[in-house]
Motif scaffolding. Structure first.
Motif, PDB file in Angstrom:
ATOM      1  N   GLY A  23       0.482   4.646 -16.786  1.00 43.85           N
ATOM      2  CA  GLY A  23       0.945   4.151 -18.083  1.00 43.85           C
ATOM      3  C   GLY A  23       2.310   4.702 -18.451  1.00 43.85           C
ATOM      4  O   GLY A  23       3.180   3.976 -18.946  1.00 43.85           O
ATOM      5  N   LEU A  24       2.525   5.987 -18.200  1.00 43.25           N
ATOM      6  CA  LEU A  24       3.834   6.576 -18.466  1.00 43.25           C
ATOM      7  C   LEU A  24       4.900   5.986 -17.559  1.00 43.25           C
ATOM      8  O   LEU A  24       6.039   5.736 -17.993  1.00 43.25           O
ATOM      9  CB  LEU A  24       3.769   8.094 -18.272  1.00 43.25           C
ATOM     10  N   ASP A  25       4.565   5.753 -16.306  1.00 45.88           N
ATOM     11  CA  ASP A  25       5.520   5.173 -15.367  1.00 45.88           C
ATOM     12  C   ASP A  25       5.987   3.804 -15.844  1.00 45.88           C
ATOM     13  O   ASP A  25       7.159   3.449 -15.695  1.00 45.88           O
ATOM     14  CB  ASP A  25       4.883   5.073 -13.980  1.00 45.88           C
ATOM     15  N   GLU A  73       0.804  -1.222   0.000  1.00 48.70           N
ATOM     16  CA  GLU A  73       0.000   0.000   0.000  1.00 48.70           C
ATOM     17  C   GLU A  73       0.840   1.276   0.000  1.00 48.70           C
ATOM     18  O   GLU A  73       0.285   2.377   0.088  1.00 48.70           O
ATOM     19  CB  GLU A  73      -0.890   0.040   1.250  1.00 48.70           C
ATOM     20  N   GLY A  74       2.145   1.146  -0.104  1.00 49.64           N
ATOM     21  CA  GLY A  74       3.012   2.299   0.125  1.00 49.64           C
ATOM     22  C   GLY A  74       3.127   3.288  -1.015  1.00 49.64           C
ATOM     23  O   GLY A  74       3.672   4.371  -0.826  1.00 49.64           O
ATOM     24  N   ARG A  75       2.632   2.948  -2.218  1.00 49.00           N
ATOM     25  CA  ARG A  75       2.702   3.860  -3.359  1.00 49.00           C
ATOM     26  C   ARG A  75       1.295   4.160  -3.847  1.00 49.00           C
ATOM     27  O   ARG A  75       0.399   3.329  -3.755  1.00 49.00           O
ATOM     28  CB  ARG A  75       3.521   3.237  -4.500  1.00 49.00           C
ATOM     29  N   TRP A  76       1.126   5.339  -4.409  1.00 48.98           N
ATOM     30  CA  TRP A  76      -0.200   5.708  -4.880  1.00 48.98           C
ATOM     31  C   TRP A  76      -0.701   4.765  -5.961  1.00 48.98           C
ATOM     32  O   TRP A  76      -1.915   4.497  -6.044  1.00 48.98           O
ATOM     33  CB  TRP A  76      -0.203   7.144  -5.400  1.00 48.98           C
ATOM     34  N   ALA A  94       3.912  13.837  -9.672  1.00 40.78           N
ATOM     35  CA  ALA A  94       4.798  13.830  -8.506  1.00 40.78           C
ATOM     36  C   ALA A  94       4.737  12.504  -7.771  1.00 40.78           C
ATOM     37  O   ALA A  94       5.751  12.046  -7.221  1.00 40.78           O
ATOM     38  CB  ALA A  94       4.438  14.983  -7.564  1.00 40.78           C
ATOM     39  N   MET A  95       3.584  11.858  -7.748  1.00 39.59           N
ATOM     40  CA  MET A  95       3.439  10.663  -6.918  1.00 39.59           C
ATOM     41  C   MET A  95       3.244   9.373  -7.702  1.00 39.59           C
ATOM     42  O   MET A  95       3.500   8.296  -7.186  1.00 39.59           O
ATOM     43  CB  MET A  95       2.269  10.863  -5.956  1.00 39.59           C
ATOM     44  N   PHE A  96       2.778   9.445  -8.939  1.00 45.76           N
ATOM     45  CA  PHE A  96       2.589   8.211  -9.711  1.00 45.76           C
ATOM     46  C   PHE A  96       3.782   7.902 -10.609  1.00 45.76           C
ATOM     47  O   PHE A  96       3.881   6.799 -11.141  1.00 45.76           O
ATOM     48  CB  PHE A  96       1.314   8.300 -10.551  1.00 45.76           C
ATOM     49  N   LEU A  97       4.667   8.868 -10.834  1.00 43.97           N
ATOM     50  CA  LEU A  97       5.913   8.602 -11.550  1.00 43.97           C
ATOM     51  C   LEU A  97       7.005   8.326 -10.531  1.00 43.97           C
ATOM     52  O   LEU A  97       7.315   9.182  -9.702  1.00 43.97           O
ATOM     53  CB  LEU A  97       6.308   9.797 -12.422  1.00 43.97           C
ATOM     54  N   ASP A  98       7.601   7.156 -10.590  1.00 43.24           N
ATOM     55  CA  ASP A  98       8.653   6.801  -9.644  1.00 43.24           C
ATOM     56  C   ASP A  98       9.961   7.473 -10.066  1.00 43.24           C
ATOM     57  O   ASP A  98      10.143   7.856 -11.221  1.00 43.24           O
ATOM     58  CB  ASP A  98       8.829   5.287  -9.607  1.00 43.24           C
TER      59      ASP A  98
END
Length: 557
Positions: A378-380, A353-356, A401-405
């Motif tokens: 999808g981009l990530d 659960e640690g990532r959006w 900011a939060m979905f791209l690692d």
């Protein structure tokens, strides 16, 4: 040699390798002198872009860089970017010509302007000490983490000077070889003992690291392992603990539900080089009423500025963390202690659960628009892991900011201390030049993209293999979601459609329009190709609701 040439040579001697700017008559000679002595000059299309490029380059590289601007409007055009740098404590030297004759159209009170936005004003007034004043500007920027304005009066620039270059080169060499800026005296044993006692007593400790801790990951992780602390960061330090099983990612408005839950339940919060401002603490709501708060920072003025501080420790994060580890008996056996907040069960929750992108959501893509979460996930998946992400301001900003690692703390550049939109593209350029080994990604809203659009030409001219993603909801989304629910008219903050793909192609970029997940195939094709032109992704996103982080921000108003 004249003063302008001496100042340029002295700055180069101090290790200023990158200069960003727009050249006019008032900064022509000093800029050329820097280039002649080994610095690289990057021409921006607007002084505001130049200032932000330098800010981002310095944040990402750790080097003091320079901004070079014309007198008068050259300086005023740069002010928004320079205000961001000053508020962030970015060590920059700003070279600005100065018209001291009050009859000149270019005349203004540069010192007063500088002070009003947090810059430290210096001036080259005496030709005999011009080179020494340039060295002072670099030293002050570096040691005090200040953005320094070095004004260069036009008549003084043209005067002859004979610096002692042996002394100047020696001073410059000293600055270039410093590993860290000047550090304050270490805190007393009683202060360290008090922090040790708090760490020993804590059952649920959490470390929150900010920009002032980006150089101290090993020391912080050793201390966290010894004390059983979980680790999180402010937004500007995102990625610092990437790869750790105890990394909660970003604290504050961007935090996942799990991160917010665990920080709120902490009985000890230790802030490392972090201001604990309203964004990082959700207006203080993430600090539990019974939690003890310790702040470690070079600047004692931050203690208690935004939230209560029970104990402030003045010093360098790396040194303090190492001293505390030694005082507590050294590293944990095997490098990992099972105490404090850490357990196998919690490690499993952090993994799950640690990532959006691990948090379930209903995909709202419809009617020719893509859900920004679906777009960003999808981009990530498509973009290479070695990347550097720059994010502009706006309602959309939480998604990239939060979905791209990012791979580490140098993978994320966030110029948001002034909350200005329009800085994102220039931020990406500066970060890209600091990390040419990584794919640069600029994430922009439609409003910010149009504000900074002049720098598209800069991206093409520099040959940067950049991916520029425009999250387009045809509005200033933050205002729509702030005022719309109260019934206010929104005509002033909504706009007709703009064809960003056509605009990009006109500047020489490749472009793809995305309205559904299948359209991301165009991004895949670009990634697989020669990448000989930058790519703009015009993403038409859904806009039925505000982002979660914006809802959190509005709770404080």
């Amino acid at each position: 040699m004249n003063v302008a040439e001496a100042v340029g040579r002295a700055l180069a001697a101090c290790g200023v390798r990158m200069v960003f700017g727009v050249v006019g008559s008032g900064n022509f000679h000093v800029t050329n002198a820097l280039v002649a002595h080994g610095a690289r000059f990057v021409a921006a299309r607007h002084e505001g872009g130049a200032a932000t490029m330098a800010d981002a380059y310095t944040r990402t590289s750790g080097e003091v860089s320079a901004v070079s601007v014309h007198q008068g409007p050259g300086l005023t055009n740069a002010i928004t970017g320079l205000t961001e740098a000053a508020k962030s404590g970015t060590p920059l030297v700003v070279l600005a010509g100065e018209a001291t004759d009050a009859r000149s159209n270019f005349h203004l009170d540069q010192d007063a302007l500088a002070r009003s936005v947090g810059l430290l004003p210096l001036r080259v007034s005496d030709p005999a000490t011009a080179a020494e004043q340039a060295v002072l500007a670099v030293r002050t920027a570096r040691e005090q983490r200040r953005t320094v304005l070095l004004s260069l009066p036009l008549d003084v620039q043209a005067a002859a000077t004979e610096p002692d270059w042996t002394a100047i080169d020696r001073l410059g060499a000293d600055l270039r070889t410093l590993d860290e800026p000047h550090q304050p005296r270490e805190p007393g044993d009683d202060v360290l003992a008090a922090v040790c006692a708090a760490l020993t007593a804590a059952e649920r400790p959490v470390f929150i690291a900010g920009r002032g801790a980006r150089h101290a990951r090993p020391e912080l992780e050793r201390l966290a392992a010894l004390t059983g602390a979980l680790t999180a960061t402010s937004a500007v330090a995102k990625g610092l603990f990437r790869g750790s099983p105890w990394d909660l990612d970003v604290s504050g408005g961007f935090a996942t539900p799990l991160t917010a839950e665990l920080i709120r339940a902490a009985d000890l919060v230790v802030s490392w080089g972090c201001g604990l401002n309203m964004w990082t603490t959700r207006h203080g709501s993430l600090i539990g009423p019974a939690a003890k708060v310790v702040q470690v920072d070079l600047d004692p003025a931050v203690f208690g500025r935004h939230t209560r501080t029970d104990l402030g420790v003045t010093g360098d994060v790396r040194q303090i963390a190492a001293a505390l580890t030694a005082a507590l008996g050294g590293e944990a056996p095997g490098g990992e202690a099972r105490c404090g907040y850490r357990s196998d069960e919690l490690a499993g929750r952090v993994r799950a659960e640690g990532r959006w992108r691990d948090v379930p959501y209903k995909d709202e893509s419809a009617a020719g628009r893509i859900d920004p979460r679906t777009l960003t996930v999808g981009l990530d998946d498509l973009l290479p892991a070695e990347r550097v992400i720059a994010v502009d301001s706006g309602n959309f900003m939480g998604y990239p900011a939060m979905f791209l690692d990012v791979p580490d703390e140098q993978g994320f550049c966030f110029t948001q201390a002034f909350q200005s939109i329009g800085l994102g593209l220039a931020t990406a350029i500066g970060a890209a030049l600091a990390r040419p080994d990584r794919l640069p990604v600029a994430a922009l809203g439609d409003g910010g993209a149009l504000m900074g659009i002049a720098e598209l030409e800069t991206v093409v001219r520099l040959g940067l293999p950049m991916v520029i993603v425009v999250y387009d909801d045809e509005a200033y989304g933050a205002e729509v979601y702030h005022f719309g629910p109260h019934g206010h008219p929104l005509d002033t903050v909504r706009f007709p459609p703009a064809d960003f793909a056509a605009i990009a192609r006109g500047h020489g970029l490749a472009a793809v329009t995305v309205t559904r997940p299948a359209d991301l195939a165009g991004v895949s094709a670009w990634l697989a190709g020669p990448r000989d032109r930058p790519l703009l992704v015009h993403a038409k996103i859904t806009g039925e609701r505000g982002s979660w982080w914006l809802e959190e921000a509005f709770k404080g108003h």
